[in-house]
Motif scaffolding. Structure first.
Motif, PDB file in Angstrom:
ATOM      1  N   CYS A 224     113.259  18.990  26.384  1.00  0.00           N
ATOM      2  CA  CYS A 224     113.775  20.454  26.915  1.00  0.00           C
ATOM      3  C   CYS A 224     114.164  21.599  26.153  1.00  0.00           C
ATOM      4  O   CYS A 224     113.924  23.058  25.636  1.00  0.00           O
ATOM      5  N   VAL A 225     115.326  20.974  25.392  1.00  0.00           N
ATOM      6  CA  VAL A 225     115.699  22.011  24.338  1.00  0.00           C
ATOM      7  C   VAL A 225     115.268  21.704  23.180  1.00  0.00           C
ATOM      8  O   VAL A 225     115.247  23.183  22.131  1.00  0.00           O
ATOM      9  N   ARG A 226     113.946  20.739  22.939  1.00  0.00           N
ATOM     10  CA  ARG A 226     113.639  21.352  21.857  1.00  0.00           C
ATOM     11  C   ARG A 226     112.404  22.247  22.416  1.00  0.00           C
ATOM     12  O   ARG A 226     111.343  22.587  21.049  1.00  0.00           O
ATOM     13  N   ASN A 227     111.840  21.953  23.024  1.00  0.00           N
ATOM     14  CA  ASN A 227     110.602  23.175  23.684  1.00  0.00           C
ATOM     15  C   ASN A 227     111.392  24.182  23.663  1.00  0.00           C
ATOM     16  O   ASN A 227     110.361  25.384  23.909  1.00  0.00           O
ATOM     17  N   VAL A 228     112.089  24.732  23.920  1.00  0.00           N
ATOM     18  CA  VAL A 228     112.352  26.700  23.925  1.00  0.00           C
ATOM     19  C   VAL A 228     112.913  26.504  22.141  1.00  0.00           C
ATOM     20  O   VAL A 228     113.699  26.323  21.580  1.00  0.00           O
ATOM     21  N   GLU A 229     113.367  28.348  21.953  1.00  0.00           N
ATOM     22  CA  GLU A 229     114.251  28.704  21.331  1.00  0.00           C
ATOM     23  C   GLU A 229     115.974  28.121  20.904  1.00  0.00           C
ATOM     24  O   GLU A 229     116.796  28.043  21.516  1.00  0.00           O
ATOM     25  N   GLU A 230     115.305  28.383  19.653  1.00  0.00           N
ATOM     26  CA  GLU A 230     117.656  27.938  19.255  1.00  0.00           C
ATOM     27  C   GLU A 230     118.193  28.482  20.220  1.00  0.00           C
ATOM     28  O   GLU A 230     118.105  29.750  20.674  1.00  0.00           O
ATOM     29  N   GLY A 231     118.819  27.689  20.927  1.00  0.00           N
ATOM     30  CA  GLY A 231     120.110  28.253  21.295  1.00  0.00           C
ATOM     31  C   GLY A 231     120.065  28.624  22.959  1.00  0.00           C
ATOM     32  O   GLY A 231     120.883  28.928  23.890  1.00  0.00           O
ATOM     33  N   GLU A 232     119.116  28.829  23.224  1.00  0.00           N
ATOM     34  CA  GLU A 232     118.781  28.883  24.867  1.00  0.00           C
ATOM     35  C   GLU A 232     118.795  27.955  25.680  1.00  0.00           C
ATOM     36  O   GLU A 232     119.130  28.158  26.910  1.00  0.00           O
ATOM     37  N   MET A 233     119.061  26.886  25.145  1.00  0.00           N
ATOM     38  CA  MET A 233     119.429  25.191  26.421  1.00  0.00           C
ATOM     39  C   MET A 233     120.190  24.753  25.055  1.00  0.00           C
ATOM     40  O   MET A 233     120.024  24.646  23.974  1.00  0.00           O
ATOM     41  N   GLU A 234     120.957  23.815  26.307  1.00  0.00           N
ATOM     42  CA  GLU A 234     121.501  22.835  24.847  1.00  0.00           C
ATOM     43  C   GLU A 234     121.710  21.333  25.387  1.00  0.00           C
ATOM     44  O   GLU A 234     122.137  21.734  26.780  1.00  0.00           O
ATOM     45  N   MET A 235     121.743  20.516  24.605  1.00  0.00           N
ATOM     46  CA  MET A 235     122.483  19.395  25.379  1.00  0.00           C
ATOM     47  C   MET A 235     124.226  18.973  25.252  1.00  0.00           C
ATOM     48  O   MET A 235     124.681  19.717  24.132  1.00  0.00           O
ATOM     49  N   LYS A 236     124.947  18.690  26.165  1.00  0.00           N
ATOM     50  CA  LYS A 236     125.839  19.134  26.576  1.00  0.00           C
ATOM     51  C   LYS A 236     126.433  16.919  27.404  1.00  0.00           C
ATOM     52  O   LYS A 236     126.052  17.622  28.532  1.00  0.00           O
ATOM     53  N   ASP A 237     126.976  16.936  27.060  1.00  0.00           N
ATOM     54  CA  ASP A 237     127.808  15.341  27.732  1.00  0.00           C
ATOM     55  C   ASP A 237     126.608  14.426  28.405  1.00  0.00           C
ATOM     56  O   ASP A 237     126.267  14.625  29.186  1.00  0.00           O
ATOM     57  N   ASN A 238     125.488  14.512  27.645  1.00  0.00           N
ATOM     58  CA  ASN A 238     123.659  14.183  27.916  1.00  0.00           C
ATOM     59  C   ASN A 238     123.792  14.845  29.304  1.00  0.00           C
ATOM     60  O   ASN A 238     123.023  14.130  30.339  1.00  0.00           O
ATOM     61  N   LEU A 239     123.686  16.189  29.145  1.00  0.00           N
ATOM     62  CA  LEU A 239     123.124  16.900  30.362  1.00  0.00           C
ATOM     63  C   LEU A 239     122.511  17.670  29.977  1.00  0.00           C
ATOM     64  O   LEU A 239     123.399  18.913  28.493  1.00  0.00           O
ATOM     65  N   ALA A 240     121.577  18.476  30.482  1.00  0.00           N
ATOM     66  CA  ALA A 240     120.552  19.743  29.574  1.00  0.00           C
ATOM     67  C   ALA A 240     121.602  20.579  30.051  1.00  0.00           C
ATOM     68  O   ALA A 240     121.902  20.370  31.286  1.00  0.00           O
TER      69      ALA A 240
END
Lengths: 280, 192
Positions: A224-240
């Motif tokens: 999901c993170v790779r499919n959105v614009e930079e910063g819109e989603m991120e991975m944190k502690d194994n959770l999107a």
């Protein structure tokens, strides 16, 4: 007992009652305390459910503190825009009415989706289960399924589904936040009504473990993170995580990219039927 | 002399709170500060005194002549409830902070068993009008005394190092029990 006694009883008690009420109403006039008339008016605009969502012991107290200026006008999470505007008019101020908040359950791990680690036979309460080994599901972040949130809801906006997960009815939810407060797992969150895209998972385990405990868990693959614009989603502690500030309100991401279906749009379940049941 | 003894009996020896265990709810609820305990005590004392007088009148001039003593509970409660309303209005008018401090315990005087108990006791013991008036004042004074003693101790307790399991309600109950024990020392001093 003859009829006379009855008449005397009724007459004497009625007379006493009348006497006292007359006395009281006279005293009421004499000891009348001028209250701010705005309190009464604001009280009429409030929902009157006395749910305590504002943090005060009831609508009357909230009206009082609003007039005193100690609470925000939109401090009542239950009242709608109209009511807030009306209150603002009474007080002669403009209201920046915050958007309506709705409770969202950040878990899709029902009885079907999650694997069980044990039979829980303790007291039927989420809090009890959370103290005692974290309930019967393998996923330690999952909904415990005893419906403490449903019991806490004073607006009949929640019910337990057959799958053992609470269902929130958007049109009845007032956003008071009671359910989020009582949830020992902290998986009920309050979100603005316009937010549609969510990661319905709180599992912080790595891919292998997350996969094992629940078929709808976030396995931190990062698609999901790779499919959105930079910063819109991120991975944190194994959770999107969706960054709503940058992402905006529209649910534009193709959620079918998510392999487990934990990323979903409200009202549009992407993965209807799970392929197979996980075994513990 | 008799009246003085009656007063002391009602206030100390047969203290309503600590000997009869009536009116425990405000005794625990409004005994955190001495100042609010005094005001609560005075409010109860006022209601008790007037209740004693009015219920005596009602009982002896209305209920007994018409032989409807069966209605004593109803009529007494009516008197008490009206009086409490009156006190509530008065306090709200005179002192809003005090009104807020007393909070729910002010309207709860209505259902305070100490007051109904007082009215029923004075019927049971066949007091004369003056006697029941003195009994009312004495009982009110006793209630105030118990409340103030309790509040004084609890103010001190706040500063002391209480073992963890006893903190809060626990130590309050222990103190209340010890106070009741202490008041038992008066037993038999006057037999009335």
């Amino acid at each position: 007992m003859d009829i006379n006694t009855l008449i005397i009883a009724i007459a004497s008690m009625g007379g006493l009652g009348l006497l006292f009420s007359a006395g009281l109403s006279l005293a009421e006039k004499k000891f009348y305390v001028e209250e701010d008339p705005r309190i009464e008016k604001i009280l009429n605009e409030l929902p009157g459910a006395n749910c305590g969502g504002c943090g005060y012991p009831g609508c009357a107290k909230f009206a009082e503190v609003v007039v005193a200026g100690e609470a925000e006008i939109n401090g009542c999470p239950v009242s709608d825009d109209e009511a807030r505007k009306a209150i603002g008019e009474i007080l002669g101020v403009d209201v920046d009415s915050g958007e309506k908040q709705i409770a969202r359950l950040m878990c899709q791990g029902g009885n079907y989706e999650t694997a069980k680690k044990a039979e829980y036979a303790g007291i039927k309460s989420c809090l009890g289960a959370s103290y005692f080994g974290g309930g019967e599901k393998m996923c330690e972040y999952a909904c415990l399924g005893f419906g403490e949130c449903v019991e806490a809801c004073t607006f009949d906006a929640m019910y337990m589904s057959e799958n053992g997960l609470p269902v929130i009815l958007d049109d009845k939810c007032t956003g008071c936040g009671k359910c989020a407060e009582v949830c020992p797992q902290d998986i009920i969150e309050m979100h603005p009504e316009s937010h549609k895209l969510f990661v319905f998972c709180k599992n912080l385990d790595g891919a292998k473990n997350a996969r094992k405990v629940c078929i709808k868990a976030c396995i931190a693959c990062g698609i999901c993170v790779r499919n959105v614009e930079e910063g819109e989603m991120e991975m944190k502690d194994n959770l999107a995580i969706v960054n709503y500030d940058i992402y905006g309100k529209e649910a534009k991401l193709p959620t079918d990219k998510c392999p487990t279906g934990c990323l979903a749009i409200i009202g549009k379940p992407i993965v209807d039927e799970p392929a197979e049941k996980v075994e513990a | 002399m008799n009246l003085l003894l009656l007063f002391i009996s009602a206030a100390i020896v047969n203290n309503f709170v600590l000997t009869y265990f009536l009116g425990i709810c405000p005794f625990v609820g409004v005994s955190k500060r001495v100042s609010s305990a005094v005001s609560m005590g005075l409010a109860v004392m006022f209601v008790m005194t007037i209740t004693a007088a009015v219920t005596w009148l009602i009982y002896h001039l209305l209920l007994v002549p018409y032989q409807i003593e069966i209605l004593e509970y109803v009529s007494f409660i009516l008197v008490i409830a009206s009086l409490v309303q009156l006190v509530e209005m008065f306090i709200k008018k005179v002192s809003k902070p005090l009104y807020d401090t007393l909070g729910i315990f002010l309207p709860l005087i209505t259902t305070n068993c100490a007051i109904l108990g007082l009215a029923l006791f004075s019927v049971l013991r066949e007091y004369s009008f003056i006697e029941s008036l003195v009994f009312g004042i004495g009982a009110g004074a006793g209630f105030t005394l118990a409340l103030v003693i309790m509040a004084g101790i609890r103010e001190e307790l706040e500063l002391s190092n209480i073992p963890k399991p006893f903190r809060g309600a626990g130590i309050t109950m222990i103190v209340a029990g010890s106070l009741a024990l202490a008041f038992m020392g008066f037993a038999g001093l006057i037999s009335m």
